[in-house]
Write a protein that holds these residues in place. Sequence first.
Motif, mmCIF file in Angstrom:
data_model
loop_
_atom_site.group_PDB
_atom_site.id
_atom_site.type_symbol
_atom_site.label_atom_id
_atom_site.label_comp_id
_atom_site.label_asym_id
_atom_site.label_seq_id
_atom_site.Cartn_x
_atom_site.Cartn_y
_atom_site.Cartn_z
ATOM 1 N N ILE A 127 56.178 166.596 114.345
ATOM 2 C CA ILE A 127 55.982 166.486 115.800
ATOM 3 C C ILE A 127 54.772 167.318 116.227
ATOM 4 N N ILE A 128 54.689 168.550 115.731
ATOM 5 C CA ILE A 128 53.555 169.424 116.075
ATOM 6 C C ILE A 128 52.251 168.819 115.562
ATOM 7 N N ASP A 129 52.277 168.325 114.331
ATOM 8 C CA ASP A 129 51.088 167.707 113.745
ATOM 9 C C ASP A 129 50.638 166.497 114.562
ATOM 10 N N SER A 130 51.580 165.693 115.000
ATOM 11 C CA SER A 130 51.218 164.506 115.794
ATOM 12 C C SER A 130 50.673 164.900 117.162
ATOM 13 N N GLN A 131 51.244 165.940 117.761
ATOM 14 C CA GLN A 131 50.734 166.388 119.061
ATOM 15 C C GLN A 131 49.329 166.971 118.933
ATOM 16 N N ASN A 132 49.078 167.649 117.835
ATOM 17 C CA ASN A 132 47.735 168.185 117.605
ATOM 18 C C ASN A 132 46.718 167.082 117.335
ATOM 19 N N SER A 133 47.186 165.950 116.839
ATOM 20 C CA SER A 133 46.266 164.850 116.546
ATOM 21 C C SER A 133 45.780 164.163 117.824
ATOM 22 N N LYS A 134 46.519 164.350 118.899
ATOM 23 C CA LYS A 134 46.205 163.739 120.201
ATOM 24 C C LYS A 134 46.172 162.205 120.107
ATOM 25 N N ASN A 135 46.845 161.657 119.124
ATOM 26 C CA ASN A 135 46.968 160.217 118.941
ATOM 27 C C ASN A 135 48.296 159.790 119.570
ATOM 28 N N ASP A 136 48.231 159.010 120.648
ATOM 29 C CA ASP A 136 49.430 158.633 121.397
ATOM 30 C C ASP A 136 50.450 157.891 120.537
ATOM 31 N N GLU A 137 49.976 157.011 119.660
ATOM 32 C CA GLU A 137 50.896 156.259 118.800
ATOM 33 C C GLU A 137 51.623 157.184 117.829
ATOM 34 N N LYS A 138 50.903 158.125 117.259
ATOM 35 C CA LYS A 138 51.519 159.054 116.307
ATOM 36 C C LYS A 138 52.517 159.958 117.033
ATOM 37 N N ILE A 139 52.174 160.380 118.231
ATOM 38 C CA ILE A 139 53.099 161.200 119.025
ATOM 39 C C ILE A 139 54.369 160.404 119.299
ATOM 40 N N ARG A 140 54.207 159.143 119.698
ATOM 41 C CA ARG A 140 55.369 158.284 119.966
ATOM 42 C C ARG A 140 56.219 158.131 118.705
ATOM 43 N N ARG A 141 55.564 157.885 117.566
ATOM 44 C CA ARG A 141 56.309 157.725 116.307
ATOM 45 C C ARG A 141 57.119 158.970 115.972
ATOM 46 N N SER A 142 56.526 160.133 116.173
ATOM 47 C CA SER A 142 57.242 161.370 115.841
ATOM 48 C C SER A 142 58.457 161.560 116.749
ATOM 49 N N HIS A 143 58.310 161.228 118.014
ATOM 50 C CA HIS A 143 59.439 161.374 118.936
ATOM 51 C C HIS A 143 60.520 160.326 118.655
ATOM 52 N N ILE A 144 60.104 159.130 118.262
ATOM 53 C CA ILE A 144 61.070 158.094 117.892
ATOM 54 C C ILE A 144 61.893 158.557 116.698
ATOM 55 N N LEU A 145 61.220 159.103 115.696
ATOM 56 C CA LEU A 145 61.902 159.595 114.505
ATOM 57 C C LEU A 145 62.891 160.703 114.868
ATOM 58 N N ASN A 146 62.460 161.619 115.706
ATOM 59 C CA ASN A 146 63.318 162.720 116.142
ATOM 60 C C ASN A 146 64.525 162.186 116.910
ATOM 61 N N ASP A 147 64.289 161.235 117.817
ATOM 62 C CA ASP A 147 65.393 160.664 118.594
ATOM 63 C C ASP A 147 66.372 159.900 117.703
ATOM 64 N N LEU A 148 65.832 159.161 116.749
ATOM 65 C CA LEU A 148 66.682 158.334 115.891
ATOM 66 C C LEU A 148 67.567 159.156 114.960
ATOM 67 N N TYR A 149 67.009 160.213 114.393
ATOM 68 C CA TYR A 149 67.714 160.868 113.299
ATOM 69 C C TYR A 149 68.134 162.321 113.541
ATOM 70 N N ILE A 150 67.441 163.044 114.365
ATOM 71 C CA ILE A 150 67.694 164.479 114.469
ATOM 72 C C ILE A 150 68.378 164.856 115.780
ATOM 73 N N LYS A 151 67.782 164.481 116.873
ATOM 74 C CA LYS A 151 68.222 164.921 118.197
ATOM 75 C C LYS A 151 69.532 164.237 118.596
ATOM 76 N N GLY A 152 70.382 165.001 119.241
ATOM 77 C CA GLY A 152 71.631 164.450 119.764
ATOM 78 C C GLY A 152 72.721 164.340 118.724
ATOM 79 N N LYS A 153 73.901 163.987 119.226
ATOM 80 C CA LYS A 153 75.061 163.888 118.355
ATOM 81 C C LYS A 153 75.158 162.520 117.680
ATOM 82 N N TYR A 154 74.668 161.495 118.368
ATOM 83 C CA TYR A 154 74.752 160.131 117.865
ATOM 84 C C TYR A 154 73.382 159.469 117.880
ATOM 85 N N GLN A 155 73.226 158.488 117.013
ATOM 86 C CA GLN A 155 71.969 157.738 116.985
ATOM 87 C C GLN A 155 71.944 156.776 118.169
#
Length: 196
Positions: A127-155
């Motif tokens: 997530i930090i790497d994608s935010q530093n890249s300032k690439n909107d698509e990469k930032i979106r991908r990192s947040h999607i990955l976090n939402d899908l697998y890490i964040k929250g109790k359920y997918q």
Amino acid sequence: MSKVEISEEGSELLKIIEEIVTGAVAKGIQIGLEQAKNDEKLKEKMSYDIKFKNTRLLLKNYRKFVSSCQQATVSERELESATVEEIMDKLYCAAYDEVTVVQSILSSRKRTEIIMEHIKRIINFYIIDSQNSKNDEKIRRSHILNDLYIKGKYQPKMSVLADRYHISERQLHRDKNVAIEEVAIFMFGIDGIRKM
């Protein structure tokens, strides 16, 4: 030993045979080298595919592993102070190989906790790497990955995520797959980079 004499015609025939054999050997060596290169490429691809699949499985089961570690009935402190019978009662085991079973369970739990912490740090780094890249698509991908697998109790459902990021579900799946490939590089280091 007697001398064998070869006529001029036979000599030319031997030269032709020698050229054919030399050409065939050279061609055989070339084909063998090409086959070895192809086999090596295939082996690298299979290795990368396994790493990609393992990354996907680890991410997919992340929440289950975390829950499993939290639900474990034996901690290291309890192991030091409790008797084997007390621990086995907690584990609902009748037959046991005394300490071996408990140590095996603790060892498995500890390895799982280490892997889960590693995954969490990798995702945070991604997530930090994608935010530093300032690439909107990469930032979106990192947040999607976090939402899908890490964040929250359920997918979350894919349709909900697609609405949240204002993309189609098909694009969401593409972003997820690209993100997993990028995370696989971080998880497996130089071995992950070879395919890229």
